[in-house]
Design a protein around this motif. Structure first.
Motif, short mmCIF file in Angstrom:
data_model
loop_
_atom_site.label_atom_id
_atom_site.label_comp_id
_atom_site.label_asym_id
_atom_site.label_seq_id
_atom_site.Cartn_x
_atom_site.Cartn_y
_atom_site.Cartn_z
N GLN A 152 0.81 -1.21 0.00
CA GLN A 152 0.00 0.00 0.00
C GLN A 152 0.85 1.27 0.00
O GLN A 152 0.51 2.25 -0.64
CB GLN A 152 -0.93 0.01 1.21
CG GLN A 152 -1.82 1.24 1.28
CD GLN A 152 -2.76 1.20 2.46
OE1 GLN A 152 -3.41 0.20 2.70
NE2 GLN A 152 -2.84 2.28 3.20
N LEU A 332 -2.58 1.28 -6.10
CA LEU A 332 -3.93 1.84 -6.06
C LEU A 332 -4.94 0.77 -5.69
O LEU A 332 -5.91 1.03 -4.98
CB LEU A 332 -4.28 2.46 -7.41
CG LEU A 332 -3.41 3.62 -7.88
CD1 LEU A 332 -3.91 4.15 -9.22
CD2 LEU A 332 -3.38 4.75 -6.86
N ILE A 335 -4.78 0.35 -1.90
CA ILE A 335 -5.42 1.47 -1.21
C ILE A 335 -6.94 1.38 -1.35
O ILE A 335 -7.68 1.61 -0.39
CB ILE A 335 -4.90 2.82 -1.75
CG1 ILE A 335 -3.41 2.96 -1.46
CG2 ILE A 335 -5.66 3.98 -1.14
CD1 ILE A 335 -2.76 4.17 -2.11
N ALA A 336 -7.41 1.04 -2.55
CA ALA A 336 -8.85 0.92 -2.78
C ALA A 336 -9.45 -0.18 -1.92
O ALA A 336 -10.56 -0.03 -1.38
CB ALA A 336 -9.12 0.64 -4.26
N THR A 339 -9.67 1.03 1.64
CA THR A 339 -10.71 2.05 1.71
C THR A 339 -12.09 1.43 1.73
O THR A 339 -12.96 1.78 2.54
CB THR A 339 -10.59 3.01 0.50
OG1 THR A 339 -9.33 3.68 0.54
CG2 THR A 339 -11.70 4.05 0.52
N ASN A 340 -12.32 0.47 0.85
CA ASN A 340 -13.62 -0.18 0.75
C ASN A 340 -13.98 -0.90 2.04
O ASN A 340 -15.14 -0.87 2.49
CB ASN A 340 -13.62 -1.18 -0.42
CG ASN A 340 -15.02 -1.63 -0.80
OD1 ASN A 340 -15.96 -0.84 -0.75
ND2 ASN A 340 -15.15 -2.87 -1.18
N ILE A 350 -14.60 1.09 -8.73
CA ILE A 350 -13.64 2.18 -8.65
C ILE A 350 -12.60 1.97 -9.76
O ILE A 350 -12.09 0.87 -9.93
CB ILE A 350 -12.97 2.27 -7.26
CG1 ILE A 350 -12.03 3.48 -7.19
CG2 ILE A 350 -12.24 0.98 -6.90
CD1 ILE A 350 -11.53 3.78 -5.77
N LEU A 364 -15.81 6.74 -9.41
CA LEU A 364 -16.18 6.01 -8.20
C LEU A 364 -17.70 5.90 -8.11
O LEU A 364 -18.42 6.87 -8.34
CB LEU A 364 -15.61 6.75 -6.99
CG LEU A 364 -15.78 6.17 -5.60
CD1 LEU A 364 -14.58 6.55 -4.74
CD2 LEU A 364 -17.05 6.70 -4.94
N ALA A 377 -15.89 8.14 0.95
CA ALA A 377 -14.96 7.20 0.31
C ALA A 377 -13.75 7.95 -0.24
O ALA A 377 -12.61 7.51 -0.10
CB ALA A 377 -15.67 6.43 -0.80
N PHE A 381 -9.83 7.52 0.98
CA PHE A 381 -8.83 7.14 -0.01
C PHE A 381 -7.64 8.09 0.03
O PHE A 381 -6.48 7.66 0.06
CB PHE A 381 -9.45 7.12 -1.42
CG PHE A 381 -8.49 6.66 -2.48
CD1 PHE A 381 -8.42 5.33 -2.83
CD2 PHE A 381 -7.65 7.56 -3.12
CE1 PHE A 381 -7.52 4.90 -3.80
CE2 PHE A 381 -6.75 7.14 -4.09
CZ PHE A 381 -6.68 5.80 -4.42
N LYS A 384 -5.21 7.64 2.85
CA LYS A 384 -4.35 6.45 2.82
C LYS A 384 -3.17 6.59 1.88
O LYS A 384 -2.30 5.72 1.84
CB LYS A 384 -5.19 5.22 2.46
CG LYS A 384 -6.21 4.87 3.54
CD LYS A 384 -6.88 3.55 3.29
CE LYS A 384 -7.85 3.22 4.42
NZ LYS A 384 -7.18 3.12 5.74
N TRP A 395 -6.14 14.75 -7.32
CA TRP A 395 -7.00 13.58 -7.44
C TRP A 395 -8.42 14.06 -7.70
O TRP A 395 -9.08 14.61 -6.82
CB TRP A 395 -6.92 12.72 -6.18
CG TRP A 395 -5.56 12.12 -6.00
CD1 TRP A 395 -4.45 12.73 -5.49
CD2 TRP A 395 -5.15 10.81 -6.39
NE1 TRP A 395 -3.38 11.89 -5.52
CE2 TRP A 395 -3.76 10.70 -6.07
CE3 TRP A 395 -5.80 9.72 -6.97
CZ2 TRP A 395 -3.04 9.53 -6.31
CZ3 TRP A 395 -5.09 8.56 -7.20
CH2 TRP A 395 -3.72 8.48 -6.87
#
Length: 427
Positions: A152, A332, A335-336, A339-340, A350, A364, A377, A381, A384, A395
């Motif tokens: 991550q 990514l 991290i996703a 996050t989820n 995503i 997203l 969300a 993200f 993180k 972003w």
């Protein structure tokens, strides 16, 4: 059309018959008004997508796994797939152990890597049962034989730290994706390091291995290279021979190539997989987003099992920073995933698109029951992100609702689309 040998047909028939013990297929065959047969054929079954798996979930489970004691044998695996669609796959613990046992047998037979020899794995996330574990840079198996490194926060400093950990551990084999291997090579060159002399084998997974990348890794590490094609739903599907060709493990999975609604041989089409090992969650003819062909031509290695040639799938894509540094897009994915989990698994999809060196679009969507959680969300993200160059990027979140009528068309994009890929397409 693929020709299956007798033993494979027997195992496949067991799986197809067992689907009648699931809620999903009971309803499907009832609504499709298909006459009851003594034995079912693959062609009787619909093509599944990851949206089906996300939406229907446990309805693909055999009925016995909805109650004790079998429900206690279930192992949950989470995945984002090729298109960034979070879904959960269930396995019986014993079936999963059988699938993993083959991989250990393959390492021993092909590369003389014994089960008790030390290995190092680079992982997206770590779970304990059905719960994601708190992020840590590294973990060790109970027997001290497997070191897991998590990606991550794979900054320059973290890669240096990983290299030091590998030197101290002295593994015999490494298991990682091609893009992470290329990042390791960059760091080794920059820091004027070398891999420990104990290393004899590198196992690559998770991305299509093109010839150029394979040669870079081989020529740099000077060890044997293995390539494994696997999915969370089907387990180990194909492994490479000494010539680098992927051979389908016919006792583990049936692979169909679908083109214009028909199963074809020696033609390119959509890869659909039916697991013969996963007897708990029966996902028949799951289209996983990869494209390729099953080749009937014999291989110089002498194996009788068909060759699988992948032409489209997860590739070694990189985020290209302003400084020119390449960062694996698998970061990514990690991290996703975290996050989820932190937002009660509310994401429906995503996807990422790098527009410029300092800008990333994130498309997203959340499940209908979690309408309004999009901004939360996005906030988690961003929190993180650890890499300094990623944190400095802009972003741009694009919130997209679920349009059921255009569901498949909406998701038919890769999890990550890079500037690198666009440039190559322009050429």
């Amino acid at each position: 059309m693929e020709i299956l040998n007798e033993q494979v047909n027997i195992e496949l028939q067991k799986i197809l018959n067992a689907t009648q013990e699931t809620e999903y297929y009971k309803q499907y065959f009832s609504s499709a008004s298909i006459q009851k047969k003594v034995s079912l054929n693959l062609s009787d079954f619909p093509i599944l997508t990851y949206q089906d798996v996300q939406r229907e979930g446990s309805r693909f489970l055999c009925s016995r796994y909805h109650q004790y004691p079998d429900i206690s044998n279930l192992l949950l695996k989470r995945c984002f797939g090729l298109f960034g669609i979070p879904h959960t796959v269930y396995w019986d613990i014993q079936d999963d152990a059988c699938s993993q046992a083959f991989l250990r047998k393959y390492r021993k037979e092909q590369f003389d890597i014994a089960e008790n020899e030390k290995g190092c794995m680079f992982c997206v996330a770590q779970y304990a049962g059905n719960k994601i574990m708190d992020y840590t840079p590294m973990s060790m198996s109970q027997d001290g034989k497997i070191m897991s490194l998590f990606i991550q926060d794979l900054t320059n400093e973290k890669i240096k730290w990983c290299l030091e950990a590998i030197y101290k551990f002295n593994p015999v084999w490494l298991c990682l994706s091609p893009s992470i291997a290329l990042m390791l090579i960059d760091s080794i060159v920059i820091n004027q390091k070398s891999m420990p002399s104990s290393l004899r084998y590198i196992e690559l997974y998770g991305e299509i291995l093109d010839e150029r990348t394979e040669n870079i890794i081989k020529n740099f590490f000077h060890v044997q290279i293995g390539n494994v094609y696997a999915t969370k739903a089907a387990g180990i599907v194909a492994v490479s021979c000494i010539y680098g060709h992927l051979h389908i493990l016919e006792r583990n999975a049936v692979v169909e190539i679908m083109r214009h609604g028909k199963s074809v041989l020696d033609e390119e089409g959509d890869v659909c997989i039916t697991s013969l090992q996963n007897t708990a969650m029966l996902l028949v003819r799951l289209r996983n987003g990869d494209r390729g062909m099953v080749q009937s031509i014999p291989c110089p290695c002498g194996q009788a099992s068909p060759r699988l040639c992948l032409t489209q799938g997860k590739r070694s894509h990189f985020i290209i920073t302003k400084s020119g540094r390449r960062i694996s897009a698998r970061i990514l994915r990690s991290i996703a995933e975290y996050t989820n989990e932190e937002i009660s698994r509310c994401l429906s999809y995503i996807q990422f698109r790098q527009m410029e060196h300092n800008r990333m679009d994130i498309i997203l969507g959340v499940k209908p029951a979690f309408s309004g959680w999009e901004h939360e969300a996005a906030r988690i993200f961003i929190e993180k992100l650890q890499d300094p160059e990623l944190k400095q990027m802009y972003w741009n979140f694009i919130y997209d609702g679920l349009d059921k009528d255009n569901e498949i068309a909406k998701y038919e994009h890769l999890f990550f689309e890079s500037m690198e890929r666009k440039d190559s397409n322009a050429e």
